[in-house]
Design an enzyme around this catalytic site. Sequence first.
Site, mmCIF file in Angstrom:
data_model
loop_
_atom_site.group_PDB
_atom_site.id
_atom_site.type_symbol
_atom_site.label_atom_id
_atom_site.label_comp_id
_atom_site.label_asym_id
_atom_site.label_seq_id
_atom_site.Cartn_x
_atom_site.Cartn_y
_atom_site.Cartn_z
ATOM 1 N N ASP A 164 -16.680 -5.587 -34.936
ATOM 2 C CA ASP A 164 -17.801 -6.353 -34.409
ATOM 3 C C ASP A 164 -19.102 -5.559 -34.531
ATOM 4 O O ASP A 164 -19.119 -4.339 -34.375
ATOM 5 C CB ASP A 164 -17.503 -6.671 -32.942
ATOM 6 N N GLU A 212 -18.568 -6.687 -39.534
ATOM 7 C CA GLU A 212 -19.532 -7.774 -39.346
ATOM 8 C C GLU A 212 -20.929 -7.215 -39.637
ATOM 9 O O GLU A 212 -21.475 -6.453 -38.854
ATOM 10 C CB GLU A 212 -19.481 -8.320 -37.920
#
Length: 625
Positions: free
Chosen positions: A338, A367
């Site tokens: 993330d 990400e």
Amino acid sequence: MKKILCILIFLNTFFLAAQGLERVEPPFWWSGMKHNTLQLMLYGKDIARNTPEMEGVTIKNVRKTENPNYLFVTVNTEDVPEGKYVLRLKRGKKEVSRYTYEFRKREEGSALRKGFDSSDVMYLIMPDRFANGDPDNDSSPEMTEKADRSKQGGRHGGDIQGITDHIDYIRELGATTVWSTPLLEDNDPEYSYHTYAQSDVYRIDPRYGTNEDYRRLADELHKNDMKLVMDYVTNHWGAEHWMIKDLPTYDWIHQFSDVDTSLLPERSLKVGYANSNYRMETQYDPNASGIDRKYCVDGWFTSTMPDLNQSNPLVLNYLVQNAIWWIEYAGLDGFRVDTYSYNDKEAIAQWTKAIMDEYPYFNIVGEVWLHDQAQIAYWQKDSRIGALQDFNSNLPSVMDFTLHDAIGTVFNEDEATWNEGITKVYGNFVNDFLYPDVNNLLVFAENHDTQRLNHIYNKDLQKYKMAMAVVATVRGIPQLYYGSEIGMVGNKDKGDGDIRRDFPGGWKGDDNNAFTAAGRTAEQKEYFDFTSKLFRWRKDTPVIHKGKTKHYLPENNVYVYFRYNDKDTVMVVVNNSNEDQTLKTERLKESIGRFAKGKEVISGKNISLGEMTIAPKTVWIMELE
């Protein structure tokens, strides 16, 4: 005198108990790891006053910090056989606490585990909203937020057992890999269902199940020749994390000394918080100011998610070991990281390299939510763009957000212009030269943070088919978002909970059970049957996994591209216009060559490669013969 002696004994017992170990992390380890040192984090009241000893294991270093409740003990694990070893804490000659530390045997082939790759199809699940396999764990006395399915942003009760119960459904869909959003403990008082604000990173949230349940999920997936990807968060923890409440060092998190804490929201930590400016381009912009870069990297994602300082070696080592611990313990096949590009870039590159050194065939996708291919490519391992700044992220895979951007608008653009219509999709692949490894890009139409595809296209099945066909047949690793394969919708403008709706049939008493063929509505069946046929075909088609790409400039809003190798050729035709279109196949001769016809994958029809007329808003996927 006897009474005084009893009091002294009681006080001594109380004092010794106060010096006891409350936590040891990692709680156990494995023998035979490539990294031959291990940093143990010991926590307890005034524990730094003690001296650690460990029978049969060499202590290389003991690090104390300004917080006396922590000791960081580095031990040499080289040639330490599996077994149990006593860790003692001593005050002078007196033992005040002990912990039996275990080095376990690694599973055979653990270091050579193979991560996800372009032969896989990844299925993204929001576990709280997928299926409630064990209603008994919907709420937990240990956790603040209780289940309330009536709240869009509340916990609904989905869990690990719900995923395990529906592995057959996921396999039938054609997916080979499960990516679940985080499952680690998140004790936020509200909105904890997304689990990105973690409060204990060595423990599965009890409302999802146990650590053993997570390991069992991985085992069941592996039995079905499937893989498990953990959503890992390196950038921040939650405000309720037990270490945040008693920081090991002031700079364990990023703090800003000039912030007026009285202005913070009620739930925020009253420390030096400043919000991120979210401008990731400051990480590589040669003209960026220092203050702008600082507020990107050091600023917090939100006021309730303290930003971890990966440039602190203690923090970085803690995160490396925690990640390796979960890979080894749960048998993981990959990470999705993330907010990868919000981390200190040099430190996160070290974190990534440490994991890939331990598991050279593992895979990690970061990400990197940017809207320019050069900027995304900067973050992929061995990028020539990153090399211009002497930077290598070591990150094998990045997410193709520019393709996502195109897919999110293009099928509503019926008229082709210089830069609108299907040309947007063509233009995405023009820049493939920027990526070191185009086969290791995650390609997707939507995820848990974006608008639902079926909302964007107002449940137009033809547009859904075109989008999924592109995702399934271009280079890279396709990712599907749970529920879209049965036509689920959701409007992000109404809140994140609306794009994270409960999967129908995941809860006892649901009116509609879309997990079974008999339980699906006619519309759900049409969506599912198409998606399943498409991705099950892809699973068995190596030319799509690793083949080359040749594409042709779109004409009349029609895009034609080929995936090919020395043995096979697949031709894809996307008619994004609102009219029948007849293809001029003469200009495609260098790809069509000796082929005379193609078998369309979904319909099974044979199509002559002479003059071809394709209906509006239609996609053909043809295996050439």
